[in-house]
Enzyme design. Structure first.
Site, PDB file in Angstrom:
ATOM      1  N   HIS A 103      -1.963   8.114   5.842  1.00  0.00           N
ATOM      2  CA  HIS A 103      -1.649   7.094   4.853  1.00  0.00           C
ATOM      3  C   HIS A 103      -0.152   6.787   4.900  1.00  0.00           C
ATOM      4  O   HIS A 103       0.666   7.703   5.055  1.00  0.00           O
ATOM      5  CB  HIS A 103      -2.025   7.560   3.445  1.00  0.00           C
ATOM      6  N   GLU A 120      -1.246  12.612  -1.866  1.00  0.00           N
ATOM      7  CA  GLU A 120      -2.448  13.095  -2.549  1.00  0.00           C
ATOM      8  C   GLU A 120      -2.497  14.614  -2.549  1.00  0.00           C
ATOM      9  O   GLU A 120      -1.697  15.278  -1.891  1.00  0.00           O
ATOM     10  CB  GLU A 120      -3.702  12.536  -1.862  1.00  0.00           C
ATOM     11  N   HIS A 178      -4.472  14.008   8.781  1.00  0.00           N
ATOM     12  CA  HIS A 178      -5.386  14.929   8.110  1.00  0.00           C
ATOM     13  C   HIS A 178      -6.838  14.474   8.230  1.00  0.00           C
ATOM     14  O   HIS A 178      -7.127  13.329   8.576  1.00  0.00           O
ATOM     15  CB  HIS A 178      -5.025  15.044   6.627  1.00  0.00           C
ATOM     16  N   ARG A 198      -7.198   4.901  10.031  1.00  0.00           N
ATOM     17  CA  ARG A 198      -8.145   5.784  10.714  1.00  0.00           C
ATOM     18  C   ARG A 198      -7.786   5.823  12.192  1.00  0.00           C
ATOM     19  O   ARG A 198      -7.690   4.782  12.854  1.00  0.00           O
ATOM     20  CB  ARG A 198      -9.562   5.233  10.519  1.00  0.00           C
TER      21      ARG A 198
END
Length: 323
Positions: A103, A120, A178, A198
């Site tokens: 991200h 996050e 991740h 992605r």
């Protein structure tokens, strides 16, 4: 006067999803779909959470912020974020591996998408034997080496693979490459953003289209943090009837709050809304003016103007706010 607010979950069908959000948390899912995510509290454009309880039932989160402003979110939060709710709360059921992804941070997300970045954290609610989380590079990597392994389908070999246990928590700054592995049930706290690059999808084909999902190789190159590090796991000793900090960053603070009997909380110093995510058990939330039940799988938003609450019963929660 405002009161503890519950919201209707927003369910997201995912190629890697399953049914644990129903079987573990008791939520009624669409019967034919593989649900990977339940968005418990969202201010994402197009997916704004709607109140499910009390006199404000049917109003959405955006409308509430417009009307109640700092009384709902806290004066400092409203001053910084305005009418945008800054956090997104999810329950994630990984019945298969999620893609390896990254991200963007705030700067890159603002330049490309007029959006927040996405830092996050994950809290492991449940896991199958040998389930793994993939987080960050396990060795020095540059763009050339990264692309070489990516093109060979061996990117996972460059990543830290964490064998997890229930109750583990992990912090994932924006830019960290991740993936959530198969067999994990996770509570996720993140910035309000739905931007994902992605990069590898395990050579998987979507049965609905017969094709692989879109990859974002070029976009990801400048978003990835290439340094090797392995300190993503948070270590905190559990306590009962008092909060234990799992993570504190500029965007959120998340505490573990395990209740056995009575826990009294004074939120006056925070100047922020507080989110309680109930992961196990059942609690009675007492506040000036009434009570609210909070059971496993439910999330509640405590408005900033509510300074004191008491939790009674037996339950495991995550307590989240803007520091």
């Amino acid at each position: 006067m405002l009161y503890p607010l519950k919201f209707k979950p927003i369910y997201k069908e995912r190629i890697w999803g399953g049914r644990k959000i129903e079987t573990v948390f008791g939520k009624k899912l669409p019967e034919t779909e593989k649900i990977g995510e339940s968005w418990e509290l969202s201010g994402v454009d197009g997916d704004i959470s709607v109140v499910a309880n009390g006199k404000l039932k049917g109003n959405n989160l955006q409308e509430l912020i417009e009307i109640y402003m700092g009384d709902l979110v806290g004066d400092k939060v409203f001053e910084k974020y305005g009418e945008e709710f800054p956090l997104l709360i999810k329950l994630i059921d990984a019945d298969d591996n999620l893609s390896i992804q990254v991200h963007p941070d705030d700067k890159l997300a603002a330049e490309r998408h007029h959006s927040f970045g996405k830092t996050e954290m994950w809290y492991v609610v449940g896991h199958e034997p040998d389930a793994r989380l993939y987080l960050g590079f396990n060795q020095p990597v540059d763009k050339e080496k990264y692309l070489k392994y990516l093109e060979a389908g061996k990117l996972a070999e460059l990543l830290n693979a964490y064998k997890v246990e229930d109750g583990d928590s992990y912090f994932i700054p924006a830019g960290t490459i991740h993936a959530i592995g198969k067999g994990l049930l996770i509570a996720e706290i993140q910035q309000t953003s739905d931007i994902t690059y992605r990069v590898f999808d395990w050579n998987r084909v979507d049965p609905k289209t017969g094709k692989g999902r879109e990859l974002h190789t070029a976009l990801a190159l400048d978003a990835i943090e290439y340094k090797a590090r392995s300190d993503y796991k948070t270590v905190a000793a559990p306590r009962t009837n008092a909060p234990v900090t799992l993570e504190k960053c500029p965007y959120f603070q998340t505490n573990s709050l395990i209740v056995d009997g009575t826990a009294e909380r004074d939120y006056a110093p925070l100047d922020s809304f507080v989110i309680l995510i109930c992961l196990d058990g059942k609690l009675e939330l007492e506040y000036e003016g009434g009570t609210e039940t909070l059971k496993k799988g439910e999330t509640v938003l405590i408005p900033a103007e509510m300074n004191e609450i008491t939790l009674q019963g037996n339950g495991k929660t995550l307590e989240v706010y803007v520091p």
